[in-house]
Design a protein around this motif. Structure first.
Motif, PDB file in Angstrom:
ATOM      1  N   ALA A  26       0.846  -1.199   0.000  1.00 18.35           N
ATOM      2  CA  ALA A  26       0.000   0.000   0.000  1.00 18.35           C
ATOM      3  C   ALA A  26       0.877   1.243   0.000  1.00 18.35           C
ATOM      4  O   ALA A  26       2.025   1.201   0.458  1.00 18.35           O
ATOM      5  N   VAL A  27       0.316   2.328  -0.528  1.00 21.72           N
ATOM      6  CA  VAL A  27       0.986   3.635  -0.465  1.00 21.72           C
ATOM      7  C   VAL A  27       0.007   4.610   0.186  1.00 21.72           C
ATOM      8  O   VAL A  27      -1.161   4.658  -0.192  1.00 21.72           O
ATOM      9  N   GLU A  28       0.497   5.352   1.187  1.00 24.79           N
ATOM     10  CA  GLU A  28      -0.367   6.319   1.879  1.00 24.79           C
ATOM     11  C   GLU A  28       0.349   7.658   1.940  1.00 24.79           C
ATOM     12  O   GLU A  28       1.568   7.696   2.094  1.00 24.79           O
ATOM     13  N   ARG A  29      -0.427   8.744   1.816  1.00 28.38           N
ATOM     14  CA  ARG A  29       0.179  10.065   1.959  1.00 28.38           C
ATOM     15  C   ARG A  29       0.198  10.439   3.437  1.00 28.38           C
ATOM     16  O   ARG A  29      -0.818  10.381   4.121  1.00 28.38           O
ATOM     17  N   GLN A  30       1.381  10.815   3.943  1.00 22.43           N
ATOM     18  CA  GLN A  30       1.511  11.232   5.344  1.00 22.43           C
ATOM     19  C   GLN A  30       1.100  12.702   5.505  1.00 22.43           C
ATOM     20  O   GLN A  30       0.988  13.423   4.520  1.00 22.43           O
ATOM     21  N   ALA A  31       0.952  13.129   6.755  1.00 24.66           N
ATOM     22  CA  ALA A  31       0.583  14.523   7.010  1.00 24.66           C
ATOM     23  C   ALA A  31       1.625  15.487   6.430  1.00 24.66           C
ATOM     24  O   ALA A  31       1.293  16.592   5.983  1.00 24.66           O
ATOM     25  N   ASP A  32       2.901  15.082   6.410  1.00 28.39           N
ATOM     26  CA  ASP A  32       3.941  15.976   5.883  1.00 28.39           C
ATOM     27  C   ASP A  32       4.040  15.918   4.353  1.00 28.39           C
ATOM     28  O   ASP A  32       4.934  16.523   3.763  1.00 28.39           O
ATOM     29  N   GLY A  33       3.147  15.189   3.726  1.00 27.69           N
ATOM     30  CA  GLY A  33       3.113  15.141   2.265  1.00 27.69           C
ATOM     31  C   GLY A  33       3.926  14.002   1.679  1.00 27.69           C
ATOM     32  O   GLY A  33       3.788  13.670   0.496  1.00 27.69           O
ATOM     33  N   ARG A  34       4.801  13.398   2.475  1.00 28.84           N
ATOM     34  CA  ARG A  34       5.642  12.316   1.948  1.00 28.84           C
ATOM     35  C   ARG A  34       4.831  11.024   1.866  1.00 28.84           C
ATOM     36  O   ARG A  34       3.714  10.939   2.389  1.00 28.84           O
ATOM     37  N   LEU A  35       5.392  10.018   1.190  1.00 29.88           N
ATOM     38  CA  LEU A  35       4.631   8.798   0.927  1.00 29.88           C
ATOM     39  C   LEU A  35       5.129   7.637   1.786  1.00 29.88           C
ATOM     40  O   LEU A  35       6.315   7.298   1.754  1.00 29.88           O
ATOM     41  N   LEU A  36       4.200   7.059   2.540  1.00 34.31           N
ATOM     42  CA  LEU A  36       4.533   5.886   3.341  1.00 34.31           C
ATOM     43  C   LEU A  36       4.206   4.651   2.509  1.00 34.31           C
ATOM     44  O   LEU A  36       3.072   4.475   2.069  1.00 34.31           O
ATOM     45  N   VAL A  37       5.228   3.825   2.272  1.00 31.30           N
ATOM     46  CA  VAL A  37       5.005   2.611   1.479  1.00 31.30           C
ATOM     47  C   VAL A  37       5.102   1.404   2.403  1.00 31.30           C
ATOM     48  O   VAL A  37       6.092   1.228   3.127  1.00 31.30           O
ATOM     49  N   ARG A  38       4.021   0.607   2.394  1.00 35.81           N
ATOM     50  CA  ARG A  38       4.039  -0.648   3.166  1.00 35.81           C
ATOM     51  C   ARG A  38       4.357  -1.772   2.201  1.00 35.81           C
ATOM     52  O   ARG A  38       3.854  -1.788   1.072  1.00 35.81           O
ATOM     53  N   TYR A  39       5.206  -2.710   2.659  1.00 37.78           N
ATOM     54  CA  TYR A  39       5.606  -3.805   1.760  1.00 37.78           C
ATOM     55  C   TYR A  39       5.825  -5.091   2.538  1.00 37.78           C
ATOM     56  O   TYR A  39       5.853  -5.092   3.778  1.00 37.78           O
ATOM     57  N   ARG A  40       5.957  -6.177   1.784  1.00 38.24           N
ATOM     58  CA  ARG A  40       6.213  -7.482   2.412  1.00 38.24           C
ATOM     59  C   ARG A  40       7.365  -8.173   1.710  1.00 38.24           C
ATOM     60  O   ARG A  40       7.416  -8.223   0.473  1.00 38.24           O
ATOM     61  N   ASN A  41       8.272  -8.715   2.526  1.00 38.82           N
ATOM     62  CA  ASN A  41       9.341  -9.556   1.986  1.00 38.82           C
ATOM     63  C   ASN A  41       8.770 -10.959   1.830  1.00 38.82           C
ATOM     64  O   ASN A  41       8.341 -11.576   2.811  1.00 38.82           O
ATOM     65  N   THR A  42       8.729 -11.448   0.593  1.00 39.92           N
ATOM     66  CA  THR A  42       8.060 -12.732   0.335  1.00 39.92           C
ATOM     67  C   THR A  42       8.919 -13.930   0.744  1.00 39.92           C
ATOM     68  O   THR A  42       8.438 -15.050   0.785  1.00 39.92           O
ATOM     69  N   THR A  43      10.194 -13.705   1.036  1.00 40.71           N
ATOM     70  CA  THR A  43      11.037 -14.800   1.532  1.00 40.71           C
ATOM     71  C   THR A  43      10.861 -14.948   3.034  1.00 40.71           C
ATOM     72  O   THR A  43      10.612 -16.049   3.541  1.00 40.71           O
ATOM     73  N   THR A  44      10.969 -13.835   3.747  1.00 40.75           N
ATOM     74  CA  THR A  44      10.870 -13.904   5.219  1.00 40.75           C
ATOM     75  C   THR A  44       9.426 -13.774   5.709  1.00 40.75           C
ATOM     76  O   THR A  44       9.139 -14.021   6.871  1.00 40.75           O
ATOM     77  N   GLN A  45       8.521 -13.354   4.789  1.00 41.28           N
ATOM     78  CA  GLN A  45       7.117 -13.070   5.139  1.00 41.28           C
ATOM     79  C   GLN A  45       7.004 -11.942   6.177  1.00 41.28           C
ATOM     80  O   GLN A  45       6.003 -11.834   6.881  1.00 41.28           O
ATOM     81  N   MET A  46       8.044 -11.116   6.259  1.00 44.44           N
ATOM     82  CA  MET A  46       8.021  -9.984   7.191  1.00 44.44           C
ATOM     83  C   MET A  46       7.470  -8.750   6.480  1.00 44.44           C
ATOM     84  O   MET A  46       7.807  -8.486   5.325  1.00 44.44           O
ATOM     85  N   ASP A  47       6.637  -8.000   7.200  1.00 43.89           N
ATOM     86  CA  ASP A  47       6.144  -6.733   6.658  1.00 43.89           C
ATOM     87  C   ASP A  47       7.097  -5.615   7.051  1.00 43.89           C
ATOM     88  O   ASP A  47       7.747  -5.678   8.105  1.00 43.89           O
ATOM     89  N   GLY A  48       7.156  -4.600   6.224  1.00 42.96           N
ATOM     90  CA  GLY A  48       7.995  -3.436   6.543  1.00 42.96           C
ATOM     91  C   GLY A  48       7.377  -2.189   5.931  1.00 42.96           C
ATOM     92  O   GLY A  48       6.384  -2.264   5.213  1.00 42.96           O
ATOM     93  N   SER A  49       7.963  -1.061   6.219  1.00 43.92           N
ATOM     94  CA  SER A  49       7.492   0.182   5.605  1.00 43.92           C
ATOM     95  C   SER A  49       8.633   1.191   5.569  1.00 43.92           C
ATOM     96  O   SER A  49       9.608   1.063   6.318  1.00 43.92           O
ATOM     97  N   ASP A  50       8.505   2.154   4.692  1.00 46.33           N
ATOM     98  CA  ASP A  50       9.513   3.210   4.604  1.00 46.33           C
ATOM     99  C   ASP A  50       8.851   4.441   3.974  1.00 46.33           C
ATOM    100  O   ASP A  50       7.773   4.329   3.382  1.00 46.33           O
ATOM    101  N   VAL A  51       9.508   5.574   4.121  1.00 42.92           N
ATOM    102  CA  VAL A  51       8.923   6.823   3.634  1.00 42.92           C
ATOM    103  C   VAL A  51       9.736   7.359   2.453  1.00 42.92           C
ATOM    104  O   VAL A  51      10.972   7.385   2.499  1.00 42.92           O
ATOM    105  N   PHE A  52       9.033   7.755   1.413  1.00 49.45           N
ATOM    106  CA  PHE A  52       9.688   8.249   0.196  1.00 49.45           C
ATOM    107  C   PHE A  52       9.026   9.545  -0.262  1.00 49.45           C
ATOM    108  O   PHE A  52       7.892   9.851   0.116  1.00 49.45           O
ATOM    109  N   ASP A  53       9.736  10.277  -1.124  1.00 51.56           N
ATOM    110  CA  ASP A  53       9.136  11.468  -1.734  1.00 51.56           C
ATOM    111  C   ASP A  53       8.364  11.091  -2.997  1.00 51.56           C
ATOM    112  O   ASP A  53       7.377  11.723  -3.353  1.00 51.56           O
ATOM    113  N   THR A  54       8.865  10.075  -3.672  1.00 54.31           N
ATOM    114  CA  THR A  54       8.270   9.661  -4.952  1.00 54.31           C
ATOM    115  C   THR A  54       8.237   8.139  -5.015  1.00 54.31           C
ATOM    116  O   THR A  54       9.186   7.481  -4.581  1.00 54.31           O
TER     117      THR A  54
END
Ligand code: FAD
Ligand code: NDP
Length: 516
Positions: free
Chosen positions: A277-305
């Motif tokens: 999923a991609v969500e817009r944060q209050a500061d305008g940046r983009l929070l991307v949620r992702y999953r590692n399909t090998t470890t089945q671990m979820d993670g997230s990080d913030v990007f401008d684009t």
């Protein structure tokens, strides 16, 4: 079925040729046009112009639907507007940034601590060039007597194309003896929340007004790697998200080496990871949620684009192909060796064809050859084998022919000899550039003069290096000929004439010196 079609088409063409076929046929033509081309990109324009040059009455439709963020462009298709050309210009811009640092090592008095790209200026320069190409294209069509309509065309029946001249206007129709479908493709978006609203694609990046900043590039094919690399070269922070492997379909060793080169240059890879999923944060940046399909671990990080580079879909949905009876596979059109569809007078060329390389020179040559077969009595078919290609990363990767894996799979490991070597470009020494990933190999038959099946090269200007070797390979190049060819010193291309170490020998492929 395909042989019958080719024969039928060549008999028909020979007849036309012997009758001196031309647009001024004695009787009133049965159709409004001899040829209608749907799509004014590399394939469609090449076909339309060639056909008009043969005397055919040609109409070409081209229409670009804006992207979800509103990007649109003029005639010329993907290559000119949102593909090869702007990509190559941004690649060059990023290489120049690197060259400034090298210039300092070579003695130029430049303050290389303070160089920064002006993204806005770069985008304006790139877009100005594209607009000039759009203009030249329109003039060229007029000079070559190709009628051009800036509308979306679709089939009403197999000889009739329907279109709307301008929004809100009535539907119009034209009829044509032949129709060539050259509608190309557009980038895909993943089916996840926020993808379309918040992400962009290669259709947007070359005219993107905002600086991309920290960018998540999703996809590790040509587009993903090339975009990540020019963004890095321009001083931004790309991360590449890889679903399975980097550059699927290419030689594995070369692809892994390319990924290692990118890692060394500071481009991180998120391996075996998919976006959720991609969500817009209050500061305008983009929070991307992702999953590692090998470890089945979820993670997230913030990007401008977030840039989707997950492949392209063929633009068949607006064509109403059912009305014409044209068969499709997935979102592509199925054709035979003569580019004829399931309807004999409807053809398809370029990216819209199922199972063929999606490359501009392929689109152009196949479109041109088709026009000659239709209107100039030619019987020459497009040869889709051994098409050379380049991935425009800072050290480029170029290849022609088989990968090592394909050669082994088709011929058996015992029948394949791989010649390989690392090399040190002379110009890398003074600025002390890494030579770790400068590598090339020739995949050859083991017996006789050792016919070369594939050539692979990572290094500076790889596309320029491989282009000539591609002609040699198509002409039956052997290892014997290659090693009897005197190199041009000091170039990197000459390394192909010095390949003496086989993988089978187990000898170290690292060179001791440059000149012996
Ligand atoms: P297109 O160029 O896509 O043209 C199709 C045209 O038809 C488009 O203008 C489209 O809007 C229009 N159209 C669609 N539907 C209709 C309709 N119903 N009616 C009227 N018009 C319609 N290839 C290389 O060889 N080298 C490269 O370096 C390279 N770099 C690339 C970089 C990127 C980022 C991308 C995305 C692609 C790149 N390619 C490269 C691939 C190359 O751009 C394509 O293979 C080539 O443009 C395909 O040409 P085409 O004529 O088949 O389709
Ligand atoms: P590609 O098909 O080459 O690569 C798509 C990438 O996206 C793959 O790494 C694929 O992973 C990944 N992917 C696919 N679906 C998803 C998903 N749902 N989620 C996450 N990742 C996904 O497409 P490109 O757009 O890079 O390029 C399209 C074509 O354009 C190329 O085939 C090429 O012919 C042409 N092109 C040519 C260039 C050149 O000549 N230099 C430059 C750019 C484009 P996986 O491997 O797991 O499927």
């Amino acid at each position: 079925m395909s042989t019958i079609k080719i024969l039928r088409s060549s008999t028909h063409n020979a007849l036309r040729s012997s009758l001196g076929w031309c647009r001024h046929a004695a009787s009133r033509p049965r159709y409004d046009y001899d040829l209608v081309v749907l799509g004014g990109g590399s394939a469609g324009l090449a076909c339309a112009k060639e056909a008009a040059g043969c005397g055919a009455r040609v109409l070409c439709f081209d229409y670009v639907k804006p992207t979800p963020v509103g990007t649109k462009w003029g005639i010329g298709g993907t290559c000119v507007n949102v593909g090869c050309i702007p990509k190559k210009l941004m690649h060059q811009a990023s290489l120049l940034g690197e060259a400034v640092h090298e210039a300092v090592a070579y003695g130029w008095n430049v303050d290389d601590k303070n160089i920064r790209p002006d993204w806005g200026k770069l985008v304006r320069s790139v877009q100005n060039h594209i607009k000039s190409v759009n203009w030249v294209t329109r003039v060229d069509l007029r000079d070559k007597k190709v009628e051009y309509v800036n509308s979306m065309g679709s089939f009403r029946d197999s000889h009739t194309i329907e279109y709307v001249a301008m929004p809100g206007a009535e539907h119009r129709q034209v009829t044509s003896e032949y129709v060539v479908v050259a509608v190309g493709g557009r980038p895909r978006y993943p089916d996840i929340p926020g993808a379309v609203e918040l992400g962009i694609t290669s259709d947007d990046i070359f005219s993107y007004e905002r600086e991309p900043g920290r960018t998540l590039v999703v996809g590790a094919g040509y587009v993903g790697l090339e975009c990540a690399c020019f963004l890095k070269g321009l001083g931004y922070e790309p991360t590449v998200m890889v679903r399975s492997i980097v550059l699927r379909g290419f030689d594995r060793q070369m692809s892994d080496l390319l990924a290692a080169m990118m890692t060394e240059r500071g481009i991180p890879f998120l391996g075996t990871t998919i976006p959720k999923a991609v969500e817009r944060q209050a500061d305008g940046r983009l929070l991307v949620r992702y999953r590692n399909t090998t470890t089945q671990m979820d993670g997230s990080d913030v990007f401008d684009t977030v840039l989707w580079a997950i492949g392209r879909k063929g633009l068949i949905e607006d064509l109403n192909l059912e009305a014409a009876g044209v068969k499709t596979h997935d979102d592509k059109i199925v054709v035979d060796a003569a580019e004829a569809t399931s309807v004999p007078h409807i053809f398809a060329v370029g990216d819209i064809i199922y199972g063929r390389p999606e490359l501009t020179p392929v689109a152009i040559l196949s479109g041109r050859l088709l026009a000659r077969r239709l209107f100039a009595g030619s019987t020459q078919l497009m040869d889709y084998a051994d098409v050379a290609t380049t991935v425009f990363t800072p050290l480029e990767y170029s290849c022609v022919g088989m990968s090592e894996e394909t050669a082994i799979e088709l011929r058996g490991a015992d029948n394949i000899e791989v010649f390989h070597g690392y090399y040190k470009p002379t110009e890398f020494f003074i600025p002390q550039k890494s030579v770790r990933h400068c590598y090339l190999k020739a995949v050859a038959e083991v017996s006789g003069d050792q016919k070369i099946l594939g050539l692979h090269y990572i290094g500076p200007v790889a596309g320029e290096v491989i282009q000539g070797f591609a002609a040699a390979l198509k002409s039956g190049l052997t290892v014997k000929t290659l090693l009897n060819t005197v190199g041009i010193h000091p170039t990197t291309a000459e390394e192909f004439t010095r390949l003496s170490i086989t993988k089978r020998s187990g000898r170290d492929p690292t060179p001791a010196s440059c000149c012996s």
